[in-house]
Design an enzyme around this catalytic site. Sequence first.
Site, mmCIF file in Angstrom:
data_model
loop_
_atom_site.group_PDB
_atom_site.id
_atom_site.type_symbol
_atom_site.label_atom_id
_atom_site.label_comp_id
_atom_site.label_asym_id
_atom_site.label_seq_id
_atom_site.Cartn_x
_atom_site.Cartn_y
_atom_site.Cartn_z
ATOM 1 C CG HIS A 89 -40.902 -4.983 -1.141
ATOM 2 N ND1 HIS A 89 -41.716 -3.760 -1.417
ATOM 3 C CD2 HIS A 89 -40.184 -4.160 0.002
ATOM 4 C CE1 HIS A 89 -41.236 -2.642 -0.980
ATOM 5 N NE2 HIS A 89 -40.194 -3.016 -0.011
ATOM 6 C CG ASP A 144 -35.314 -5.824 5.976
ATOM 7 O OD1 ASP A 144 -36.557 -5.411 5.834
ATOM 8 O OD2 ASP A 144 -34.761 -4.649 6.558
HETATM 9 C C1 SDX Z 1 -39.284 -3.487 4.355
HETATM 10 O O1 SDX Z 1 -42.706 -0.664 1.917
HETATM 11 C C2 SDX Z 1 -41.300 -0.558 1.819
HETATM 12 O O2 SDX Z 1 -40.890 0.050 1.031
HETATM 13 C C3 SDX Z 1 -40.637 -1.276 2.878
HETATM 14 C C4 SDX Z 1 -39.148 -1.464 2.850
HETATM 15 C C5 SDX Z 1 -38.391 -0.005 3.078
HETATM 16 O O3 SDX Z 1 -37.183 0.191 2.545
HETATM 17 O O4 SDX Z 1 -39.000 1.113 3.765
HETATM 18 O O5 SDX Z 1 -38.757 -1.893 1.720
HETATM 19 C C6 SDX Z 1 -38.662 -2.286 3.940
HETATM 20 O O6 SDX Z 1 -40.161 -3.214 5.039
HETATM 21 C C7 SDX Z 1 -39.133 -4.466 3.502
HETATM 22 C C8 SDX Z 1 -40.281 -5.592 3.958
HETATM 23 C C9 SDX Z 1 -39.723 -6.380 5.336
HETATM 24 N N1 SDX Z 1 -40.793 -7.138 5.855
HETATM 25 C C10 SDX Z 1 -40.480 -8.660 5.681
HETATM 26 O O7 SDX Z 1 -39.610 -9.233 5.109
HETATM 27 C C11 SDX Z 1 -41.507 -9.200 6.532
HETATM 28 C C12 SDX Z 1 -41.886 -10.780 5.609
HETATM 29 N N2 SDX Z 1 -42.824 -10.184 4.587
HETATM 30 C C13 SDX Z 1 -43.889 -9.759 4.699
HETATM 31 O O8 SDX Z 1 -44.828 -10.329 5.841
HETATM 32 C C14 SDX Z 1 -44.832 -9.240 3.560
HETATM 33 O O9 SDX Z 1 -44.219 -9.609 2.439
HETATM 34 C C15 SDX Z 1 -44.711 -8.066 3.619
HETATM 35 C C16 SDX Z 1 -45.303 -7.156 4.772
HETATM 36 C C17 SDX Z 1 -43.134 -7.321 3.309
HETATM 37 C C18 SDX Z 1 -45.817 -7.391 2.475
HETATM 38 O O10 SDX Z 1 -46.883 -7.735 2.880
HETATM 39 P P1 SDX Z 1 -48.125 -7.588 1.704
HETATM 40 O O11 SDX Z 1 -47.999 -6.435 0.689
HETATM 41 O O12 SDX Z 1 -49.338 -7.183 2.563
HETATM 42 O O13 SDX Z 1 -48.313 -8.921 1.215
HETATM 43 P P2 SDX Z 1 -49.330 -9.969 1.895
HETATM 44 O O14 SDX Z 1 -49.013 -10.142 3.117
HETATM 45 O O15 SDX Z 1 -50.854 -9.611 1.343
HETATM 46 O O16 SDX Z 1 -48.973 -11.015 1.134
HETATM 47 C C19 SDX Z 1 -49.462 -11.546 -0.223
HETATM 48 C C20 SDX Z 1 -49.493 -13.107 -0.020
HETATM 49 C C21 SDX Z 1 -50.127 -13.520 1.272
HETATM 50 O O17 SDX Z 1 -50.565 -14.998 0.845
HETATM 51 P P3 SDX Z 1 -51.911 -15.305 0.382
HETATM 52 O O18 SDX Z 1 -53.000 -14.686 1.132
HETATM 53 O O19 SDX Z 1 -52.041 -14.456 -1.044
HETATM 54 O O20 SDX Z 1 -52.259 -16.835 0.111
HETATM 55 O O21 SDX Z 1 -48.105 -13.498 0.199
HETATM 56 C C22 SDX Z 1 -47.850 -14.175 1.334
HETATM 57 C C23 SDX Z 1 -48.966 -13.727 2.406
HETATM 58 O O22 SDX Z 1 -49.537 -14.720 3.039
HETATM 59 N N3 SDX Z 1 -46.550 -13.721 1.966
HETATM 60 C C24 SDX Z 1 -45.473 -14.512 2.298
HETATM 61 C C25 SDX Z 1 -44.678 -13.535 2.713
HETATM 62 N N4 SDX Z 1 -45.049 -12.375 2.371
HETATM 63 C C26 SDX Z 1 -45.982 -12.450 1.717
HETATM 64 N N5 SDX Z 1 -45.643 -15.742 2.663
HETATM 65 C C27 SDX Z 1 -44.473 -16.281 3.513
HETATM 66 N N6 SDX Z 1 -43.599 -15.628 3.850
HETATM 67 C C28 SDX Z 1 -43.430 -14.156 3.504
HETATM 68 N N7 SDX Z 1 -42.432 -13.447 3.643
#
Ligand code: SDX
Length: 429
Positions: free
Chosen positions: A306, A363
């Site tokens: 998140h 989720d």
């Molecule tokens: C919702 O914003 C809100 O409030 C949203 C929400 C709401 O109520 O409105 O809470 C609802 O959208 C919840 C999130 C649902 N999405 C997912 O579950 C999809 C999977 N999660 C992600 O793709 C990710 O965690 C996000 C999109 C939720 C957050 O993305 P960020 O903040 O841009 O984080 P990032 O992509 O920069 O990740 C940081 C690191 C990265 O690795 P490095 O580059 O540091 O090596 O963490 C890794 C990412 O690759 N990473 C994950 C991951 N989420 C982040 N790696 C594997 N699996 C994951 N799920």
Amino acid sequence: MSNVAKLELEGKVYELPIVVGTEGEKAIDVSALRSATGHITSDDGYGNTGSCNSAITFIDGEKGILRYRGIPIEELAEQSTFVEAAYLLIYGHLPNSDEMKRFSDLLTKNENIHEDMKHHFEGFPANAHPMAILSAMINASSCFYPGLMGPANKARFDIHAARLISQVRTIAAFSYRKSHGLPTIYPKRQYKYTANFLHMMFSDIYEDYELKPEVVKALDLIFLLHADHEQNCSTSTVRMVASSQANMFASAAAGVCALWGPLHGGANQAVIEMLGQIHRSGDDGSRFIQAAKDKNSGQRLMGFGHRVYKNYDPRARIIKKACDELLNSMHVTDPLLDIAKRLEEAALKESYFIERKLYPNVDFYSGIIMRAIGIPTEMFTVIFAIGRMPGWIANFKEIMDDPKARIYRPRQVYVGPVGQRYTPIAQRK
Ligand code: SDX
């Protein structure tokens, strides 16, 4: 503590005011930065940027705190209902009994969409994604309310808000019935919000759906937990559209489009598809977790991570408990729930997830409850949109009520070609 930040730039020192929120959050006010220094800020993905001051929802990502108008989500989940929480978010206080009756009656009075709207459903292919239908139909329904635009919008805010909250549920149910070739089931006056949605989704023309209290309560909780979440992607989209003084329906329709993405509201559908893939492959989850850690795999552990929560999403904790309660009360077992729990346990022991503070979000478990209720996977994000509607409307209202509201218009850092000239087509390669 100083109430200014000092910025030293090209030999000059600038003082930027510090803004402190009611929960102690601190922000550096850069609204005069460009005029004073000729510089703008750069913040890809807005991870460090506050787009507005808002009094609706507070999140503390480090502590895993979520409050609607100052009330902890745990108390609302335990004691409130979706409609009461919707009133709280939009109007800023819990309704007294008169206010609650008036709001509930307004929702009931506005639960039907204009009958001519039904022709629009005929135009969609049976396999159209319900989020596409939802966004299109919200805008289409605004054509039947000419008073949505201009000053009338303020005077008739209450009825527009009630129409949108009530009809998003009707449009969702109608689109589900249409996509399954089923006859339309109209709402019943005597049913409350969530019960009516289940009735419109699952009743037949010759037999009403049996409304089990535990099922109605579980879905109402899902709606309540999704009702608002400060400046997430879709809510920021609603505010962006509202800032141009577009009407409430246009702003909400844009919010539906933003929510649809698998990184945002579309994640609940992606989680179930992921769990199903793990189940069918016979993987105990370990192979998938390895893939999710590998950037080249293109796979993520959906429902994990998140932008704000660097701790357990409080909504995920509540939903996980509700999952167990609902499945036990329905005497249902779901192998995907067992896989989800195993996946969570394994991931939270992995340094990759620990170092990046990746925890289950709202989720991760919500789809299990929706599956148990019988809601098809393609409708999961629609359920999220129904829940989030009051939060979007509350944010729309915050802009509408702000006499100093300005159109949202971020700047950029241009990195494109320079010094180009026009060349006639005959001289191009
Ligand atoms: C919702 O914003 C809100 O409030 C949203 C929400 C709401 O109520 O409105 O809470 C609802 O959208 C919840 C999130 C649902 N999405 C997912 O579950 C999809 C999977 N999660 C992600 O793709 C990710 O965690 C996000 C999109 C939720 C957050 O993305 P960020 O903040 O841009 O984080 P990032 O992509 O920069 O990740 C940081 C690191 C990265 O690795 P490095 O580059 O540091 O090596 O963490 C890794 C990412 O690759 N990473 C994950 C991951 N989420 C982040 N790696 C594997 N699996 C994951 N799920």
